[in-house]
Write a protein that holds these residues in place. Structure first.
Motif, PDB file in Angstrom:
ATOM      1  N   PRO A  60       0.495  -1.218  -0.370  1.00 23.39           N
ATOM      2  CA  PRO A  60      -0.085   0.239   0.185  1.00 23.39           C
ATOM      3  C   PRO A  60       0.979   0.937   0.251  1.00 23.39           C
ATOM      4  O   PRO A  60       2.096   1.001   0.891  1.00 23.39           O
ATOM      5  N   ALA A  61       0.286   2.322  -1.250  1.00 26.35           N
ATOM      6  CA  ALA A  61       1.476   3.827  -0.557  1.00 26.35           C
ATOM      7  C   ALA A  61       0.260   4.800  -0.150  1.00 26.35           C
ATOM      8  O   ALA A  61      -0.832   4.325  -1.777  1.00 26.35           O
ATOM      9  N   VAL A  62       0.640   5.731   0.135  1.00 27.04           N
ATOM     10  CA  VAL A  62      -0.811   6.838   0.173  1.00 27.04           C
ATOM     11  C   VAL A  62      -0.223   8.023   1.091  1.00 27.04           C
ATOM     12  O   VAL A  62       1.329   8.332   0.785  1.00 27.04           O
ATOM     13  N   GLU A  63      -0.574   9.342   0.621  1.00 23.51           N
ATOM     14  CA  GLU A  63       0.021  10.164   0.564  1.00 23.51           C
ATOM     15  C   GLU A  63      -0.822  10.526   2.167  1.00 23.51           C
ATOM     16  O   GLU A  63       0.046  11.712   3.137  1.00 23.51           O
ATOM     17  N   ARG A  64      -1.529  10.573   2.788  1.00 26.53           N
ATOM     18  CA  ARG A  64      -2.581  10.445   3.843  1.00 26.53           C
ATOM     19  C   ARG A  64      -2.193   8.853   5.518  1.00 26.53           C
ATOM     20  O   ARG A  64      -2.697   8.575   4.368  1.00 26.53           O
ATOM     21  N   LEU A  65      -2.530   9.294   6.301  1.00 24.69           N
ATOM     22  CA  LEU A  65      -2.418   8.579   7.082  1.00 24.69           C
ATOM     23  C   LEU A  65      -3.958   8.110   7.986  1.00 24.69           C
ATOM     24  O   LEU A  65      -3.966   6.769   8.853  1.00 24.69           O
ATOM     25  N   ASP A  66      -4.789   9.084   7.424  1.00 26.29           N
ATOM     26  CA  ASP A  66      -6.222   8.838   8.802  1.00 26.29           C
ATOM     27  C   ASP A  66      -6.658   7.610   8.162  1.00 26.29           C
ATOM     28  O   ASP A  66      -7.046   7.616   6.815  1.00 26.29           O
ATOM     29  N   GLY A  67      -6.976   7.013   9.286  1.00 27.28           N
ATOM     30  CA  GLY A  67      -8.223   6.243   9.384  1.00 27.28           C
ATOM     31  C   GLY A  67      -7.714   5.214   9.511  1.00 27.28           C
ATOM     32  O   GLY A  67      -8.077   3.460   9.314  1.00 27.28           O
ATOM     33  N   LEU A  68      -6.229   4.722   9.252  1.00 31.79           N
ATOM     34  CA  LEU A  68      -5.362   4.172   9.328  1.00 31.79           C
ATOM     35  C   LEU A  68      -5.311   3.638  10.429  1.00 31.79           C
ATOM     36  O   LEU A  68      -5.360   3.999  11.696  1.00 31.79           O
ATOM     37  N   ALA A  69      -4.929   2.170  11.590  1.00 28.79           N
ATOM     38  CA  ALA A  69      -4.264   1.391  12.060  1.00 28.79           C
ATOM     39  C   ALA A  69      -3.409   1.833  13.232  1.00 28.79           C
ATOM     40  O   ALA A  69      -2.662   2.179  11.967  1.00 28.79           O
ATOM     41  N   PRO A  70      -3.087   2.218  14.225  1.00 33.17           N
ATOM     42  CA  PRO A  70      -1.471   2.479  14.502  1.00 33.17           C
ATOM     43  C   PRO A  70      -0.880   1.559  14.195  1.00 33.17           C
ATOM     44  O   PRO A  70      -0.515  -0.091  14.644  1.00 33.17           O
ATOM     45  N   ALA A  71       0.875   2.154  13.934  1.00 34.16           N
ATOM     46  CA  ALA A  71       1.422   1.080  13.526  1.00 34.16           C
ATOM     47  C   ALA A  71       2.152   0.547  14.696  1.00 34.16           C
ATOM     48  O   ALA A  71       2.850   1.460  16.111  1.00 34.16           O
ATOM     49  N   ASP A  72       2.781  -0.275  14.092  1.00 35.97           N
ATOM     50  CA  ASP A  72       4.088  -1.095  15.047  1.00 35.97           C
ATOM     51  C   ASP A  72       5.131  -0.204  15.441  1.00 35.97           C
ATOM     52  O   ASP A  72       5.735   0.167  16.234  1.00 35.97           O
ATOM     53  N   LEU A  73       5.459  -0.101  14.421  1.00 37.40           N
ATOM     54  CA  LEU A  73       6.755   0.659  14.546  1.00 37.40           C
ATOM     55  C   LEU A  73       6.802   2.215  12.575  1.00 37.40           C
ATOM     56  O   LEU A  73       6.396   1.666  11.871  1.00 37.40           O
ATOM     57  N   ASP A 129      10.229  -4.210  23.545  1.00 43.42           N
ATOM     58  CA  ASP A 129      10.305  -5.142  22.659  1.00 43.42           C
ATOM     59  C   ASP A 129      10.405  -5.111  21.245  1.00 43.42           C
ATOM     60  O   ASP A 129      10.365  -5.941  19.973  1.00 43.42           O
ATOM     61  N   ARG A 130       9.864  -3.995  21.479  1.00 45.13           N
ATOM     62  CA  ARG A 130       9.807  -3.363  19.346  1.00 45.13           C
ATOM     63  C   ARG A 130      10.931  -3.513  19.174  1.00 45.13           C
ATOM     64  O   ARG A 130      10.922  -3.285  17.623  1.00 45.13           O
ATOM     65  N   ALA A 131      11.528  -3.037  19.757  1.00 42.83           N
ATOM     66  CA  ALA A 131      12.823  -2.539  19.599  1.00 42.83           C
ATOM     67  C   ALA A 131      13.002  -4.457  18.797  1.00 42.83           C
ATOM     68  O   ALA A 131      14.201  -4.508  17.647  1.00 42.83           O
ATOM     69  N   ARG A 132      13.539  -5.252  19.951  1.00 44.58           N
ATOM     70  CA  ARG A 132      13.933  -7.022  19.571  1.00 44.58           C
ATOM     71  C   ARG A 132      12.827  -7.350  18.073  1.00 44.58           C
ATOM     72  O   ARG A 132      13.353  -7.772  17.968  1.00 44.58           O
ATOM     73  N   ALA A 133      11.587  -6.265  17.988  1.00 42.03           N
ATOM     74  CA  ALA A 133      10.526  -7.149  16.952  1.00 42.03           C
ATOM     75  C   ALA A 133      11.751  -6.707  15.639  1.00 42.03           C
ATOM     76  O   ALA A 133      11.532  -7.430  14.895  1.00 42.03           O
ATOM     77  N   PRO A 157      -0.540   4.178  21.598  1.00 46.51           N
ATOM     78  CA  PRO A 157       0.479   4.052  22.943  1.00 46.51           C
ATOM     79  C   PRO A 157       2.094   3.772  23.276  1.00 46.51           C
ATOM     80  O   PRO A 157       2.944   4.509  23.426  1.00 46.51           O
ATOM     81  N   HIS A 158       1.857   2.584  21.991  1.00 47.95           N
ATOM     82  CA  HIS A 158       3.610   2.262  22.085  1.00 47.95           C
ATOM     83  C   HIS A 158       4.160   1.678  20.856  1.00 47.95           C
ATOM     84  O   HIS A 158       5.092   1.333  20.379  1.00 47.95           O
TER      85      HIS A 158
END
Length: 313
Positions: A61-74, A159-163, A97-98
């Motif tokens: 997926p390629a987008v210009e804006r991120l409105d409405g998307l689920a939170p990212a892990d990173l 955990d996120r850095a190790r992932a 939050p994470h």
């Protein structure tokens, strides 16, 4: 193992290359791009043409804006330093939050800006030596490099850095997770600011820089001044960084240039303030003389905002 949800903020040379490798390895990658580059990725995928790894294309997926998307892990944050604040606003919808926001940018103060805008708990720092550019819309040309050093700004191994480390290894990205990422940022900064300034000023690659004694001496003086400023500012620098910078000059490919040189020759805006400008501001604050860095900055200043135009009389 669950796929990481990764947003690539800035899908140019660096972000496009790393994002494509992660997507090819099966991670859930979304590219943020704009204009013709966005249209080409959406229509035909992102193609990588690598001098060392061959050619391949990924669909993601390629987008210009991120409105409405689920939170990212990173969020892999790869925009030019002068776009940091605007890009931070764009990624807010996917910063949960994470969520980790890993800055892979030129300079040593982008992480501070991101922490101020998004909260310190989100920010990771990263240093990479790579030369990759947008060859044409939807196509990334990778010339050399690609080793990533990163870590949490507070030194924790989360955990996120190790992932993300595991994701990079799966994607065959040479990656190191370190507890002292600020040192890695400054290590890159000393070399990059020196190399970028001299390649841009002379319009010559590494093979020429190291072969001309006067230019090599210019290189040495700039690196020495930056290390002195960093030490005065309390940064984690030492003379080993100066010595390592000179060794890198002697070991990189003869045609190794810099993104600053590339942007200068293309008439684009320069990251001059994040590199040489930042050195000068720190030098003034701590009373350190930096005549050589000033000369580089002054010579490139007319091009900072793109190709200069002659003012009307």
């Amino acid at each position: 193992m669950a796929r990481m949800r990764i947003v690539v903020m800035g899908s140019g040379g660096t972000g496009g290359y790393f994002g494509a490798k992660l997507a090819r390895a099966g991670e859930d990658v979304t590219f943020v791009a704009r204009g013709a580059h966005l249209a080409a990725i959406a229509a035909s995928g992102l193609r990588i043409r690598s001098a060392t790894e061959g050619e391949w294309t990924v669909r993601a997926p390629a987008v210009e804006r991120l409105d409405g998307l689920a939170p990212a892990d990173l969020v892999l944050f790869c925009v030019k330093s002068f776009d940091t604040e605007g890009a931070a606003a764009l990624i807010r919808p996917v910063v949960g939050p994470h969520t980790g926001v890993l800055s892979i940018q030129n300079g040593v103060d982008n992480e501070e800006t991101l922490a101020r805008l998004l909260g310190a708990g989100h920010v990771l720092g990263g240093a990479v030596r790579i030369f990759a550019t947008i060859e044409a819309p939807g196509i990334i040309r990778h010339t050399f490099g690609g080793h990533l050093t990163f870590g949490e700004m507070d030194g924790r191994e989360t955990d996120r850095a190790r992932a993300f480390l595991a994701a990079c290894r799966k994607a065959e990205i040479p990656t190191e997770l370190v507890p002292d990422v600020e040192r890695a940022l400054w290590d890159k900064y000393v070399f990059l600011t020196t190399h970028a300034g001299v390649t841009a000023l002379t319009r010559c690659p590494a093979g020429v820089l190291r072969a001309v004694p006067e230019v090599r001496e210019l290189y040495r003086r700039i690196a020495s001044e930056i290390v002195t400023v960093g030490r005065a500012a309390g940064a984690p620098v030492d003379d080993g960084m100066f010595e390592q910078g000179m060794k890198l000059l002697d070991s990189v490919a003869p045609n190794a240039s810099s993104s600053l040189h590339h942007d200068l020759t293309q008439g684009k805006r320069l990251e001059l303030e994040a590199l040489h400008g930042h050195v000068l501001r720190l030098a003034e604050r701590h009373g350190v003389a930096t005549p050589t860095v000033f000369a580089i900055y002054a010579a490139l200043r007319p091009y900072r905002d793109g190709a200069p135009s002659i003012p009307a009389s």
